[in-house]
Design an enzyme around this catalytic site. Sequence first.
Site, PDB file in Angstrom:
ATOM      1  N   GLU A  24       0.833  -1.259  -0.041  1.00 27.81           N
ATOM      2  CA  GLU A  24       0.068   0.025  -0.048  1.00 27.81           C
ATOM      3  C   GLU A  24       0.867   1.244   0.271  1.00 27.81           C
ATOM      4  O   GLU A  24       0.720   2.203   0.686  1.00 27.81           O
ATOM      5  CB  GLU A  24      -0.918  -0.089   1.162  1.00 27.81           C
ATOM      6  CG  GLU A  24      -1.816  -0.990   1.168  1.00 27.81           C
ATOM      7  CD  GLU A  24      -2.833  -1.268   2.226  1.00 27.81           C
ATOM      8  OE1 GLU A  24      -2.782  -0.704   3.399  1.00 27.81           O
ATOM      9  OE2 GLU A  24      -4.181  -1.773   1.917  1.00 27.81           O
ATOM     10  N   ASP A  44      -8.143  -8.884   3.970  1.00 28.93           N
ATOM     11  CA  ASP A  44      -8.024  -7.724   4.984  1.00 28.93           C
ATOM     12  C   ASP A  44      -9.113  -7.594   6.116  1.00 28.93           C
ATOM     13  O   ASP A  44      -9.907  -6.529   6.141  1.00 28.93           O
ATOM     14  CB  ASP A  44      -8.028  -6.189   4.236  1.00 28.93           C
ATOM     15  CG  ASP A  44      -7.616  -5.234   4.688  1.00 28.93           C
ATOM     16  OD1 ASP A  44      -6.906  -5.350   6.272  1.00 28.93           O
ATOM     17  OD2 ASP A  44      -7.368  -3.973   4.478  1.00 28.93           O
ATOM     18  N   GLU A  94     -12.652  -1.908  12.190  1.00 33.55           N
ATOM     19  CA  GLU A  94     -12.509  -1.012  10.861  1.00 33.55           C
ATOM     20  C   GLU A  94     -13.924  -1.652  10.093  1.00 33.55           C
ATOM     21  O   GLU A  94     -14.323  -0.831   9.081  1.00 33.55           O
ATOM     22  CB  GLU A  94     -11.292  -1.476  10.289  1.00 33.55           C
ATOM     23  CG  GLU A  94     -11.143  -0.995   8.774  1.00 33.55           C
ATOM     24  CD  GLU A  94      -9.638  -1.063   8.071  1.00 33.55           C
ATOM     25  OE1 GLU A  94      -8.855  -1.559   8.896  1.00 33.55           O
ATOM     26  OE2 GLU A  94      -9.617  -0.614   6.982  1.00 33.55           O
TER      27      GLU A  94
HETATM   28  C1  BDP Z   1      -6.071  -1.877   6.210  1.00 27.18           C
HETATM   29  C2  BDP Z   1      -6.473  -0.631   6.696  1.00 27.18           C
HETATM   30  C3  BDP Z   1      -5.352   0.349   6.256  1.00 27.18           C
HETATM   31  C4  BDP Z   1      -4.038  -0.536   7.013  1.00 27.18           C
HETATM   32  C5  BDP Z   1      -3.674  -1.816   6.297  1.00 27.18           C
HETATM   33  C6  BDP Z   1      -2.727  -2.406   6.745  1.00 27.18           C
HETATM   34  O1  BDP Z   1      -7.555  -0.164   6.072  1.00 27.18           O
HETATM   35  O2  BDP Z   1      -5.356   1.580   6.933  1.00 27.18           O
HETATM   36  O3  BDP Z   1      -2.800   0.509   7.013  1.00 27.18           O
HETATM   37  O4  BDP Z   1      -4.922  -2.591   6.625  1.00 27.18           O
HETATM   38  O5  BDP Z   1      -2.781  -3.467   7.871  1.00 27.18           O
HETATM   39  O6  BDP Z   1      -6.888  -2.815   6.756  1.00 27.18           O
HETATM   40  O7  BDP Z   1      -1.641  -2.261   6.731  1.00 27.18           O
END
Ligand code: BDP
Length: 726
Positions: free
Chosen positions: A316, A390, A418
């Site tokens: 990401e 996720d 989340e």
């Molecule tokens: C996702 C989240 C994000 C996190 C990412 C992570 O939306 O904010 O940075 O995972 O785990 O669930 O790195």
Amino acid sequence: MGSGVRTTAGILKQLVLSAAAVAVFAGPARAEDGYDLWLRYKPIESAAQRQSRSFATQIAGQTETPTLRAAAAELSRGLAGMLGTAPTVSGSVTSDGAVLLGTPTSSSEIAALKLGLDRVGDEGYVLRSTTVNGRRATVVAARSDVGVLYGAFHLLRLFQTRASLDNLDVVESPRVQFRILNHWDNLDGTVERGYSGASLWDWHKLPDYLDPRYTDYARANASLGINATVLTNVNANATALTAPYLDKAAALAGVLRPYGIRVFLTARFSAPIEIGGLKTADPLDPAVAAWWKTKVAEIYRHIPDFGGFLVKANSEGQPGPQDYGRSHADGANMLADALAPHRGVVMWRAFVYSHEEPDDRAKQAYSEFVPLDGKFRDNVLLQVKNGAIDFQPREPFHPLFGAMPKTPLMMEFQITKEYLGFATHLVYLAPMYRETLDADTWRKGKGSTVEKVVDGSLHGYRRTGIAGVANIGADRNWSGSHFDQANWYAFGRLAWNPSLSSEAIAEEWTRMTFSNEPAVVEPVVQMMLRSREAAVDYMTPLGLHHLMGRGHHYGPGPWVEGGPRADWTSVYYHRADARGIGFDRTATGSNAIAQYAPEVAAEFGDLKRCPEKFLLWFHHVPWDYRVQSRRTLWDELVVTYTRGVQSVGDMRKTWSTLTPYVDSGRHAQVAAFLTIQEKEAQWWRDASIAYFKTFSKRPLPKGFAEPAHSLDYYKALEFPHAPGHH
Ligand code: BDP
């Protein structure tokens, strides 16, 4: 005077009457605010239990270290609260009913008891009813001070849950080595995916001001056996590794240390460039490795028992070794080498999916890491989310579990909700954690559960860990809602003992947090146990996933499409069309099932054998396909969404019957949140049905209400300021 107008005296009388009603019916006069968590230590209520007044009138043992002092102080506080009188404190046992605590080193009385403490390891303990100096005593003994602290909390828990305290013979030790919270907290005080206010860490006032909350945070964690914490966000800021911030982290570490909690930090891979003045962060460049060695030595000068780094790399948009054509192992090992002389570890996250990679996102971590098995230094743990996408309300277990016998894999659970309704939805997560731990990887035959991977027994891992993405913030009640405290609690208890049942944990927590009254314990535990399934039903039934609003993940967004990348949209995951719905991950589709052991792949890959809860995770299924209930898939979806909403309504009704038993402050907040949850569950149901109907083109089954609004209405809703999204 009109009938609608009341006199001041009348209003006053009314107020007095309702205050009296509150006093009579609403239990304790002080409206609790949740600050005390499960460590409330309220006076015990029944006559039988008051007999234990003769118990625990004395705390005995030398408590000269900070940790033993903390153990004695906690016992004293707890017993004074529950029994009404503070116990006396003395070096050795002089009266009946003493609690003797310590190690063979701190107490010759404990040494003389020959309790066989070797078997409890470095953090375990023994609780034993016995006789010391001719007096009845309860012994809390361990090899280490922190073991004594954990034992003290266990004894208090027995008190708090009204368990029998006679003939105690408890031997406990943790099954997992690193029981660690991950705070996704930013240095500016915001919290990524945080729904309980600002960060608990007041970086600006550190190191000179130590908020007393830091100590209460440590107490709460120690009560569960949580022994480590990552202070900073995985989306890391290199500033956290500069000298002023190391001073701040060291101050926090000083507060947490007596409670057995070691501090970790996230390491931004490009820190050598950002704060080190280097031109590169290439892990194979000697200058880069040297920079990290020096930096790590500096950290240990600040924090001698620093735990190590948690790293999110090449995921990401975060920098990482692949920016220089190097592998994840190259990156992790370079940091591991810097930490090894200080006995620190690297927790390297497996949550990666590439920008270029067109493959099913669910497959990418496995493809990336399995070839690296055996290539990591032995002070590296690979931190794997419970599922391959996720933190969805329901995911099948991550295929990496069981697939890397030579690399210690640690679990990453998300405690903050989340994808599960933020703070206002009551969703007890132990059943979700359990579902993953209980899943059978079949990697070494039947019974090769994820639990055995994580506790190290399946592959003989030398290091083990369970991480939880914290739901803790500066809100007075810590977690944003009273029931979300249960998720922190459940995480900690499972990290200590990953075999505990969801029900046992819920019961303990309810007794300590609300009441030991059966009229409370039974319905609350039932609500909790049902709550996660309810959320799956109204959000993502039958294996659907990743359908939340874009970015903030608040509310339904099954229509989300377009934007920078396909796998950040909903349509990528549900693939609804005129024929049916679901992601084909069998051999005819992405073939993600091939990443599981053959027995598992055979089950998930077969439409008939695939557990219905994962149906649309693995299969694209026609709308008219008959599911187990003999309903068509479309009808089943509608029925399930609707059932989810009804379950929330049931929870709300159950909770409303508990007014007489729960203090008014907490009762009112939970009641209000359940009302929000019911409204939002209805929104999820209606929006999802309105959207998927445009593909199924089928009527709702008879008796089921049409969505309250048009699809356009739901699509037009916007939440630019939803919490947790920065
Ligand atoms: C996702 C989240 C994000 C996190 C990412 C992570 O939306 O904010 O940075 O995972 O785990 O669930 O790195």
